[in-house]
Motif scaffolding. Structure first.
Motif, mmCIF file in Angstrom:
data_model
loop_
_atom_site.group_PDB
_atom_site.id
_atom_site.type_symbol
_atom_site.label_atom_id
_atom_site.label_comp_id
_atom_site.label_asym_id
_atom_site.label_seq_id
_atom_site.Cartn_x
_atom_site.Cartn_y
_atom_site.Cartn_z
ATOM 1 N N SER A 154 0.834 -1.196 0.000
ATOM 2 C CA SER A 154 0.000 0.000 0.000
ATOM 3 C C SER A 154 0.869 1.247 0.000
ATOM 4 O O SER A 154 2.036 1.216 0.399
ATOM 5 C CB SER A 154 -0.930 0.010 1.219
ATOM 6 N N ILE A 155 0.265 2.352 -0.448
ATOM 7 C CA ILE A 155 0.981 3.628 -0.499
ATOM 8 C C ILE A 155 -0.031 4.762 -0.485
ATOM 9 O O ILE A 155 -1.119 4.646 -1.058
ATOM 10 C CB ILE A 155 1.879 3.718 -1.764
ATOM 11 N N LYS A 195 -5.502 9.705 -1.319
ATOM 12 C CA LYS A 195 -5.893 8.341 -1.681
ATOM 13 C C LYS A 195 -4.904 7.352 -1.087
ATOM 14 O O LYS A 195 -3.697 7.470 -1.295
ATOM 15 C CB LYS A 195 -5.939 8.158 -3.198
ATOM 16 N N LEU A 196 -5.434 6.385 -0.348
ATOM 17 C CA LEU A 196 -4.609 5.317 0.184
ATOM 18 C C LEU A 196 -4.806 4.085 -0.694
ATOM 19 O O LEU A 196 -5.855 3.446 -0.662
ATOM 20 C CB LEU A 196 -4.997 5.015 1.633
ATOM 21 N N TYR A 197 -3.771 3.784 -1.514
ATOM 22 C CA TYR A 197 -3.853 2.701 -2.499
ATOM 23 C C TYR A 197 -3.422 1.369 -1.891
ATOM 24 O O TYR A 197 -2.525 1.304 -1.037
ATOM 25 C CB TYR A 197 -2.946 2.997 -3.693
ATOM 26 N N PHE A 198 -4.068 0.294 -2.387
ATOM 27 C CA PHE A 198 -3.708 -1.075 -2.030
ATOM 28 C C PHE A 198 -3.565 -1.875 -3.326
ATOM 29 O O PHE A 198 -4.463 -1.858 -4.174
ATOM 30 C CB PHE A 198 -4.784 -1.705 -1.154
ATOM 31 N N SER A 238 6.096 -0.952 -2.352
ATOM 32 C CA SER A 238 5.751 0.166 -3.230
ATOM 33 C C SER A 238 6.306 1.472 -2.684
ATOM 34 O O SER A 238 6.453 1.644 -1.470
ATOM 35 C CB SER A 238 4.225 0.275 -3.392
ATOM 36 N N CYS A 239 6.619 2.390 -3.600
ATOM 37 C CA CYS A 239 7.135 3.711 -3.250
ATOM 38 C C CYS A 239 6.496 4.756 -4.158
ATOM 39 O O CYS A 239 6.197 4.472 -5.325
ATOM 40 C CB CYS A 239 8.654 3.783 -3.425
ATOM 41 N N LEU A 240 6.314 5.954 -3.625
ATOM 42 C CA LEU A 240 5.758 7.066 -4.390
ATOM 43 C C LEU A 240 6.874 7.984 -4.852
ATOM 44 O O LEU A 240 7.737 8.379 -4.060
ATOM 45 C CB LEU A 240 4.755 7.852 -3.542
ATOM 46 N N SER A 241 6.864 8.323 -6.137
ATOM 47 C CA SER A 241 7.888 9.204 -6.690
ATOM 48 C C SER A 241 7.788 10.593 -6.073
ATOM 49 O O SER A 241 6.717 11.209 -6.096
ATOM 50 C CB SER A 241 7.716 9.313 -8.214
ATOM 51 N N PRO A 242 8.911 11.130 -5.538
ATOM 52 C CA PRO A 242 8.902 12.502 -5.025
ATOM 53 C C PRO A 242 9.043 13.524 -6.153
ATOM 54 O O PRO A 242 8.936 14.726 -5.906
ATOM 55 C CB PRO A 242 10.124 12.530 -4.099
ATOM 56 N N ILE A 243 9.256 13.042 -7.378
ATOM 57 C CA ILE A 243 9.428 13.934 -8.516
ATOM 58 C C ILE A 243 8.092 14.512 -8.960
ATOM 59 O O ILE A 243 7.960 15.723 -9.169
ATOM 60 C CB ILE A 243 10.106 13.206 -9.691
ATOM 61 N N SER A 288 -1.558 -3.725 6.245
ATOM 62 C CA SER A 288 -1.024 -2.450 5.770
ATOM 63 C C SER A 288 -1.267 -1.375 6.819
ATOM 64 O O SER A 288 -2.230 -1.448 7.586
ATOM 65 C CB SER A 288 -1.699 -2.024 4.462
ATOM 66 N N ALA A 289 -0.389 -0.370 6.831
ATOM 67 C CA ALA A 289 -0.566 0.770 7.728
ATOM 68 C C ALA A 289 -0.076 2.027 7.035
ATOM 69 O O ALA A 289 0.907 2.009 6.289
ATOM 70 C CB ALA A 289 0.191 0.560 9.034
#
Length: 420
Positions: free
Chosen positions: A34-35, A40-43, A87-92, A301-302
Motif C-alpha cells: 500500500s501507499i 488516496k490510500l492505495y492497495f 511500493s514507493c511514491l515518486s517525489p518527482i 497495511s498501515a
C-alpha cells in the motif's frame, strides 16, 4: 390494490439493490502493498482465499468516514496477480507509484512469473508500464518479502529479502538501489556479519538513516536497528515479523501487530500490541491505549494520514488468514476510533489538480445517486397517483342505458323535474 403493492415493493427493492451493488468492497486479503498518494490510500494485489489478486483499490480520505462504511474505490487492475512486494511514491511528480519485487503470478496458474518485477503505476491516468532498467540485478528477479524506502532525490533502497522459488529459500543481505530519475540499478554487497533480513519494516528518517525493525533472519526473528551503530533501550518488545510501522512528525516510529513464526515460516502467534520507538532518544515505550482495540494483525497495511494510523486487511489469527476490515488509531491521544474527521492532509504528497479531480468525481457519484433517487421517487409517485386516479375515476362514473361498455357518463346530481 394488490397489484399496486407488488409494483411498489418491486420498485423499492430494486432501488435498494441498485445502491447496494454500487458499493464495491474488496475481498478479504493479506500480503498486499500500500501507499498514500495525496488523499488516496492505495492497495495493490494481495493473497486472498482464491489466490493472488491483481486488483487495485483505494480509500478516499478527503472526507470524514466511518470504518463500518469505508469509502472504497476500485482502479485499473495490475498486469498480474501480486503479493509480498513493496511500493514507493515518486517525489518527482508525487503521482507515480513504483512496485518493486514481490511474487508476480501468471494468470490462472499456480506459477510465479519472474520478470524485472518493477512496475510503474500512474495514479493520474491509471496506466501501468513496465520500465526498462539499466544494470538490473538478475538475482532480484525472484526477490520478495521486502520493504523499500525512497529519498527526496528519487532513489529507492531495498535491503535483503529472499528468493522463493517453491524449492529453495535463499536469504540476502545486499542493498539494492533504483534511481528512478535515470532508471539505473546498483547493488551494494554488505558485510557478511550483517544479518540477512526479510519481513521487516523499513522507515526513512529525515536525517537519511533507514531504520529496519523486526523481521526474519534466516530461521530466527529479531527486533533490530540497521544502518546505525545504535541500540534501543526502554520497554522490551517481543520479536516479530510481518508487522507494520509509520513515522510521526515528532520522530516516533509506531509499530503494530506482526507475528511470531516457526522455522518453516508458519504462524505461531499474532500480536495486537502497539509499541513506539523514539528515534531522538532511541527508547522504546508502550503507550496506554483506550477505545476498542483492533484485533491481532499480521501481513497487513498501515499508513499515517493527519493524526490517524490507518490499518487495513491482514491475518487475524493462526487460522483466520484474511480480513478486509479497517481500523483507525488516533495517535494524538492513542485512542482507537471508528470515524475520522474531515481535516485535510497537512502534508499532502499529491497536488491540487489531482485533489480537485478526486472531488469532482465524488460530486459526480453523489449527483448520480441523487438523480437515481429522484427518478425512483418520481416513478413511485406516478404509479401511486395513477392507481388512486383509476380508483376514483371508476367510482365517479356509471354506465347508463344506451352507452357501450367502454363509454361512461359522469354521474351528476340534477334537480328533479316534474312534467305535467
Amino acid at each position: 390494490m394488490k397489484l399496486l403493492y407488488y409494483i411498489l415493493f418491486f420498485v423499492i427493492f430494486s432501488s435498494i439493490y441498485y445502491f447496494v451493488i454500487c458499493q464495491n468492497v474488496p475481498s478479504s486479503r493479506r500480503e498486499q502493498t500500500s501507499i498514500l498518494v495525496g488523499t488516496k490510500l492505495y492497495f495493490f494485489g494481495g493473497d486472498t482465499s482464491i489466490g493472488e489478486s491483481n486488483e487495485v483499490w483505494y480509500l478516499d480520505l478527503s472526507s470524514s468516514f466511518n470504518v463500518s462504511t469505508p469509502p472504497w474505490h476500485s482502479d485499473v487492475a495490475m498486469p498480474a496477480g501480486y503479493n509480498l512486494g513493496t511500493s514507493c511514491l515518486s517525489p518527482i511528480d508525487n503521482s507515480t507509484v513504483f512496485l518493486v519485487g514481490g511474487r508476480t503470478w501468471i494468470a490462472n496458474t499456480a506459477d510465479y512469473s519472474y520478470t524485472s518485477l518493477v512496475y510503474k503505476f500512474n495514479s493520474k491516468t491509471s496506466q501501468w508500464t513496465l520500465p526498462n532498467i539499466n544494470n538490473f540485478n538478475s538475482s532480484f528477479t525472484t526477490r520478495n518479502e521486502i520493504q523499500a524506502v525512497i529519498d527526496n532525490n528519487g532513489k529507492i533502497f531495498i535491503f535483503g529479502g529472499r528468493d522463493y522459488n517453491n524449492s529453495t529459500k535463499l536469504f540476502y543481505n545486499d542493498m539494492n538501489i533504483l534511481d528512478i530519475t535515470t532508471m539505473s540499478w546498483s547493488t551494494l554487497i554488505q558485510s557478511q556479519s550483517l544479518l540477512t533480513h526479510t519481513l521487516y519494516t523499513a522507515t526513512l528518517l529525515p536525517n537519511g538513516l533507514i531504520v529496519y525493525i523486526g523481521g526474519e533472519s534466516g530461521s530466527s526473528l529479531n527486533i533490530s536497528l540497521t544502518d546505525m551503530a545504535q541500540s534501543a533501550s526502554g520497554s522490551i518488545i517481543a520479536s516479530r515479523a510481518a508487522h507494520s510501522a509509520v513515522l510521526t512528525q515528532d520522530g516516533n516510529i509506531i509499530i503494530y501487530g506482526g507475528s511470531a513464526l516457526d522455522s518453516s515460516g508458519n504462524y505461531v502467534k499474532i500480536f495486537f500490541d502497539i509499541a513506539v520507538l523514539n528515534t531522538n532518544s532511541w527508547v522504546w515505550f508502550v503507550p496506554i491505549v483506550s477505545g476498542t482495540s483492533a484485533p491481532p494483525l499480521s501481513d497487513h497495511s498501515a499508513a499515517l494520514y493527519n493524526n490517524y494510523m490507518i490499518l487495513a486487511f491482514g491475518a487475524t489469527s493462526t487460522s483466520n488468514f484474511y480480513t478486509n476490515n479497517i481500523y483507525i488509531l488516533d495517535i494524538q491521544n492513542y485512542t482507537w476510533v471508528t470515524k475520522t474527521n474531515s481535516v485535510k492532509q497537512t502534508q499532502s504528497n499529491g497536488n491540487s489538480s489531482t485533489d480537485q479531480a478526486n472531488n469532482n468525481y465524488s460530486y459526480l457519484y453523489i449527483g448520480i445517486g441523487i438523480g437515481a433517487g429522484v427518478v425512483i421517487l418520481t416513478v413511485v409517485s406516478f404509479i401511486i397517483g395513477y392507481f388512486i386516479y383509476k380508483n376514483r375515476h371508476k367510482e365517479e362514473f356509471i354506465a347508463t342505458p344506451g352507452t357501450s361498455k367502454n363509454d361512461h357518463i359522469r354521474e351528476t346530481h340534477m334537480p328533479t323535474v316534474y312534467t305535467p
